[in-house]
Design a protein around this motif. Structure first.
Motif, PDB file in Angstrom:
ATOM      1  N   PHE A 124      13.462   4.187  -0.349  1.00 38.80           N
ATOM      2  CA  PHE A 124      12.133   4.339   0.228  1.00 38.80           C
ATOM      3  C   PHE A 124      11.942   3.215   1.253  1.00 38.80           C
ATOM      4  O   PHE A 124      12.094   2.033   0.929  1.00 38.80           O
ATOM      5  N   ALA A 144      -4.835   3.777  -3.936  1.00 33.85           N
ATOM      6  CA  ALA A 144      -3.840   4.853  -3.911  1.00 33.85           C
ATOM      7  C   ALA A 144      -4.303   6.032  -4.768  1.00 33.85           C
ATOM      8  O   ALA A 144      -4.138   7.195  -4.384  1.00 33.85           O
ATOM      9  N   LEU A 153      -4.659  -2.193  -4.633  1.00 29.00           N
ATOM     10  CA  LEU A 153      -3.991  -1.125  -3.878  1.00 29.00           C
ATOM     11  C   LEU A 153      -3.706   0.083  -4.767  1.00 29.00           C
ATOM     12  O   LEU A 153      -3.741   1.223  -4.291  1.00 29.00           O
ATOM     13  N   ARG A 162       0.851  -1.211   0.000  1.00 28.73           N
ATOM     14  CA  ARG A 162       0.000   0.000   0.000  1.00 28.73           C
ATOM     15  C   ARG A 162       0.882   1.256   0.000  1.00 28.73           C
ATOM     16  O   ARG A 162       0.649   2.184  -0.766  1.00 28.73           O
ATOM     17  N   ARG A 163       1.908   1.257   0.854  1.00 29.10           N
ATOM     18  CA  ARG A 163       2.791   2.426   0.881  1.00 29.10           C
ATOM     19  C   ARG A 163       3.485   2.612  -0.471  1.00 29.10           C
ATOM     20  O   ARG A 163       3.686   3.723  -0.936  1.00 29.10           O
ATOM     21  N   LEU A 164       3.849   1.493  -1.090  1.00 26.28           N
ATOM     22  CA  LEU A 164       4.541   1.565  -2.377  1.00 26.28           C
ATOM     23  C   LEU A 164       3.598   1.966  -3.498  1.00 26.28           C
ATOM     24  O   LEU A 164       4.012   2.635  -4.454  1.00 26.28           O
ATOM     25  N   ALA A 165       2.329   1.583  -3.395  1.00 26.39           N
ATOM     26  CA  ALA A 165       1.342   2.018  -4.398  1.00 26.39           C
ATOM     27  C   ALA A 165       1.146   3.532  -4.291  1.00 26.39           C
ATOM     28  O   ALA A 165       1.000   4.229  -5.301  1.00 26.39           O
ATOM     29  N   HIS A 166       1.162   4.037  -3.048  1.00 23.54           N
ATOM     30  CA  HIS A 166       1.061   5.487  -2.863  1.00 23.54           C
ATOM     31  C   HIS A 166       2.275   6.187  -3.460  1.00 23.54           C
ATOM     32  O   HIS A 166       2.162   7.224  -4.097  1.00 23.54           O
ATOM     33  N   GLN A 167       3.446   5.585  -3.224  1.00 23.14           N
ATOM     34  CA  GLN A 167       4.673   6.185  -3.752  1.00 23.14           C
ATOM     35  C   GLN A 167       4.617   6.219  -5.279  1.00 23.14           C
ATOM     36  O   GLN A 167       4.944   7.231  -5.901  1.00 23.14           O
ATOM     37  N   ASP A 168       4.175   5.110  -5.867  1.00 26.27           N
ATOM     38  CA  ASP A 168       4.122   5.026  -7.320  1.00 26.27           C
ATOM     39  C   ASP A 168       3.142   6.054  -7.892  1.00 26.27           C
ATOM     40  O   ASP A 168       3.440   6.726  -8.882  1.00 26.27           O
ATOM     41  N   GLN A 196       5.847  -0.927 -11.105  1.00 27.36           N
ATOM     42  CA  GLN A 196       5.904   0.228 -10.219  1.00 27.36           C
ATOM     43  C   GLN A 196       7.346   0.705 -10.030  1.00 27.36           C
ATOM     44  O   GLN A 196       8.293  -0.060 -10.208  1.00 27.36           O
ATOM     45  N   VAL A 197       7.487   1.951  -9.608  1.00 26.90           N
ATOM     46  CA  VAL A 197       8.801   2.520  -9.372  1.00 26.90           C
ATOM     47  C   VAL A 197       9.529   1.734  -8.261  1.00 26.90           C
ATOM     48  O   VAL A 197       8.891   1.291  -7.298  1.00 26.90           O
ATOM     49  N   LEU A 241      -4.716   9.788  -3.456  1.00 26.86           N
ATOM     50  CA  LEU A 241      -3.973  10.894  -4.085  1.00 26.86           C
ATOM     51  C   LEU A 241      -4.909  11.954  -4.659  1.00 26.86           C
ATOM     52  O   LEU A 241      -4.563  13.136  -4.696  1.00 26.86           O
ATOM     53  N   TYR A 276       7.531  15.039  -3.386  1.00 25.52           N
ATOM     54  CA  TYR A 276       7.651  13.581  -3.462  1.00 25.52           C
ATOM     55  C   TYR A 276       8.637  13.048  -2.419  1.00 25.52           C
ATOM     56  O   TYR A 276       8.335  12.119  -1.663  1.00 25.52           O
TER      57      TYR A 276
END
Lengths: 212, 212
Positions: free
Chosen positions: B124, B160, B156, A193-199, B118-119, B164, B79
């Protein structure tokens, strides 16, 4: 196999296997003499389960024993067996004060589940957990509004169907799968979830990660 | 307003407000004399944030101070500011051994993020968290396979985007929203996940909860 081979197979010291036996977390092997017993694949599997529960899942020996007891005797009602096993997992929410005086103990959780059209069973530990989480978000000024609740509910329902499709038919295996799937996949879900937000953030905020 | 009115407005003792001031968690008020200052709505808001971080979110004063510092000076790169703030939240995963000898520190997390498109930014904090969660699931014999990863990633990502869409435009508010949304909505999500499983189970297993 002998206890030394069992320990080697599970990748842990013999002393740990003996500790699990003494604590009732591992079922006894089949005796071959007064001092020896043989073990099989069911013991290897149990050792992996117990190590996960006491290790990364962070359970106490007592909590792990509750789960092992459900696996060894799931009974005829698998639904309640699963509820008992998952209820033994952390977090253990405090019982709210309203429960003692006969008021509705979980007003926020009840309203949320009714709004989602989901079953409301106050004996299920996650109801108290939801009540406490909703109250904390509210107190911090970021309450879970109807739209967010609907989003969470919809996506989690889809993920739950996915998980239930894979529920083993054998009751003991079903309890094991549910317990491990809860204890070990929750941290995966939160990290993702945190990584989906980051992406989503990196795309929206037009920034580029330095090491991407 | 004076400090007593501020404390009353935030629903906490004056001593707690003074403690937050001393610890650098609450910004100073505007001085009106050598011994008095006045506070405004920004102080009430901050008190709610700090209480949530030190309370239900379980942060240390030091972790909360890191987050407050990002809110007070988010800088030009939102970011990375969001990444720093979320990185200060628990859990704090151990740095894997492979990182020290120059090998790929997060092989599982990297493969998962590449598979999701994903990135991947190893700085991170959630990357280390994902690596550790995937390794634990694997060790317990319940690895996250490609199909499950794809399901988690898809749902997710949708959640996200929803979050956002609601990101405040002002950088300080954006950091606050992201930190609180992470710390306080994660427990909501986990409780709802367990309840979604229960709801799916009650329908599939044909049982009826006794108190439903």
């Amino acid at each position: 196999m002998r206890i030394s081979a069992l320990a080697a197979e599970a990748g842990m010291p013999v002393a740990t296997v003996k500790f699990y036996l003494r604590e009732g977390l591992l079922h006894a092997g089949t005796p071959t003499s007064a001092t020896q017993a043989v073990y099989d694949a069911s013991h290897v599997r149990r050792l992996h389960l117990v190590r996960a529960l006491l290790g990364s899942a962070g359970l106490s020996v007592q909590q792990a024993r509750t789960i092992v007891a459900v696996i060894e005797a799931p009974g005829d009602d698998l639904y309640h067996a699963l509820g008992r096993a998952v209820g033994a997992l952390p977090p253990t929410p405090a019982v709210p004060a309203a429960a003692a005086d006969g008021g509705e103990p979980f007003p926020r959780a009840r309203a949320a589940l009714e709004s989602l059209g989901q079953v409301y069973d106050p004996d299920f530990a996650a109801v108290a957990q939801l009540e406490s989480a909703l109250a904390s978000a509210e107190a911090a000024g970021l309450p879970v509004d109807d739209e967010r609740l609907e989003q969470y509910g919809r996506h989690l329902a889809a993920l739950a169907e996915f998980d239930l499709d894979r529920l083993p038919a054998d009751p003991a295996s079903a309890v094991e799968y549910t317990v491990l799937g809860t204890a070990l996949h929750e941290p995966v879900l939160l990290a993702l979830r945190r990584l989906a937000h980051q992406d989503a953030a990196v795309r929206r905020l037009q920034a580029r990660p330095e090491n991407g």
